[in-house]
Design a protein around this motif. Structure first.
Motif, PDB file in Angstrom:
ATOM      1  N   LYS A  21      48.684  27.095  33.805  1.00 56.43           N
ATOM      2  CA  LYS A  21      47.947  28.311  33.449  1.00 56.43           C
ATOM      3  C   LYS A  21      48.553  29.541  34.139  1.00 56.43           C
TER       4      LYS A  21
ATOM      5  N   GLU B 227      49.032  32.978  36.372  1.00 59.50           N
ATOM      6  CA  GLU B 227      48.874  33.186  37.812  1.00 59.50           C
ATOM      7  C   GLU B 227      47.490  33.728  38.173  1.00 59.50           C
ATOM      8  N   GLU B 228      46.951  34.597  37.351  1.00 60.30           N
ATOM      9  CA  GLU B 228      45.628  35.173  37.634  1.00 60.30           C
ATOM     10  C   GLU B 228      44.556  34.078  37.686  1.00 60.30           C
ATOM     11  N   ASN B 229      44.567  33.162  36.720  1.00 58.78           N
ATOM     12  CA  ASN B 229      43.604  32.054  36.714  1.00 58.78           C
ATOM     13  C   ASN B 229      43.809  31.131  37.905  1.00 58.78           C
TER      14      ASN B 229
ATOM     15  N   GLU C  26      45.079  31.892  40.835  1.00 58.30           N
ATOM     16  CA  GLU C  26      44.650  32.573  42.061  1.00 58.30           C
ATOM     17  C   GLU C  26      43.141  32.460  42.246  1.00 58.30           C
ATOM     18  N   LYS C  27      42.394  32.545  41.142  1.00 57.15           N
ATOM     19  CA  LYS C  27      40.932  32.416  41.219  1.00 57.15           C
ATOM     20  C   LYS C  27      40.527  31.009  41.671  1.00 57.15           C
ATOM     21  N   LEU C  28      41.274  30.020  41.245  1.00 54.79           N
ATOM     22  CA  LEU C  28      40.962  28.624  41.590  1.00 54.79           C
ATOM     23  C   LEU C  28      41.395  28.245  42.996  1.00 54.79           C
ATOM     24  N   ASN C  29      42.364  28.941  43.522  1.00 56.45           N
ATOM     25  CA  ASN C  29      42.955  28.586  44.817  1.00 56.45           C
ATOM     26  C   ASN C  29      42.013  28.987  45.959  1.00 56.45           C
ATOM     27  N   GLN C  30      40.926  28.255  46.073  1.00 55.50           N
ATOM     28  CA  GLN C  30      39.936  28.527  47.112  1.00 55.50           C
ATOM     29  C   GLN C  30      40.299  27.880  48.447  1.00 55.50           C
TER      30      GLN C  30
END
Length: 194
Positions: free
Chosen positions: A60, A62-64, A66-70
């Motif tokens: 997917k 990069e923006e998506n 980054e949101k998932l990379n918690q």
């Protein structure tokens, strides 16, 4: 692995072991795949065989990601690798419990080959679907139940990027025709060399 790129993902069981012993194992792996990999990648083709598997995915954007990379990974590639690791570990734990076994189940590291051009993408889709025939698990691509071939040619609900795959080949019928012609070409090639 990088955002937005296609990859051929594959892995094998350790030694001569099997990854899948029955239909429930295949289905459980796909559920684990859905849980761990669908948030980070779209699936375009797959094939699960008793001792190994193949997937074609597109990571997917990069923006998506980054949101998932918690978890705080500085490098998205490390985050993606961790998602795959979580898949393998969670499946292996359940498999080990079910079959009263111990130790790692999958070969390390898993393989992720970047798809660098359109021709390679077409060939990987065919290669993935042809794999059970190549390894002698079946006599026909359509006979193997544990691949995306059926999802691409059916109208049933699927998480696979079916329309994109069909459109890649032109249509559902073009997809089927390509696979049939490619197999006939391989059979002819085998006859010439025997």
């Amino acid at each position: 692995m990088e955002a937005g790129k296609f990859y051929h993902i594959y892995n094998h069981a350790n030694g001569s072991e099997n990854l899948f012993r029955n239909d429930e194992n295949y289905n459980f792996f796909l559920r684990k795949w859905s849980h761990h990999i669908e948030p980070i990648a779209d699936s375009y083709a797959y094939c699960l065989m008793p001792n190994h598997f193949h997937f074609l995915v597109r990571i997917k954007d990069e923006e998506n990601l980054e949101k998932l990379n918690q978890t705080g990974f500085q490098n998205l590639s490390d985050f993606l690798s961790k998602q795959f690791s979580n898949l393998y570990v969670s499946y292996a734990k359940a498999y080990n419990k079910m079959y009263d076994r111990r130790g790692s189940l999958f070969s390390r590291p898993f393989k992720a080959k970047e798809i660098e051009n359109d021709s390679f993408l077409t060939n990987v889709i065919f290669y993935i679907h042809h794999n059970p025939l190549h390894h002698g698990f079946t006599k026909s691509i359509a006979d193997w139940e544990h691949s995306s071939y059926h999802a691409v040619i059916s109208d049933k609900l699927t998480r696979l990027k079916r329309k994109e795959v069909q459109n890649w080949f032109g249509s559902k019928e073009d997809f089927r025709r390509f696979h049939d012609q490619a197999i006939k070409g391989l059979e002819k090639l085998e006859l010439e060399f025997t």
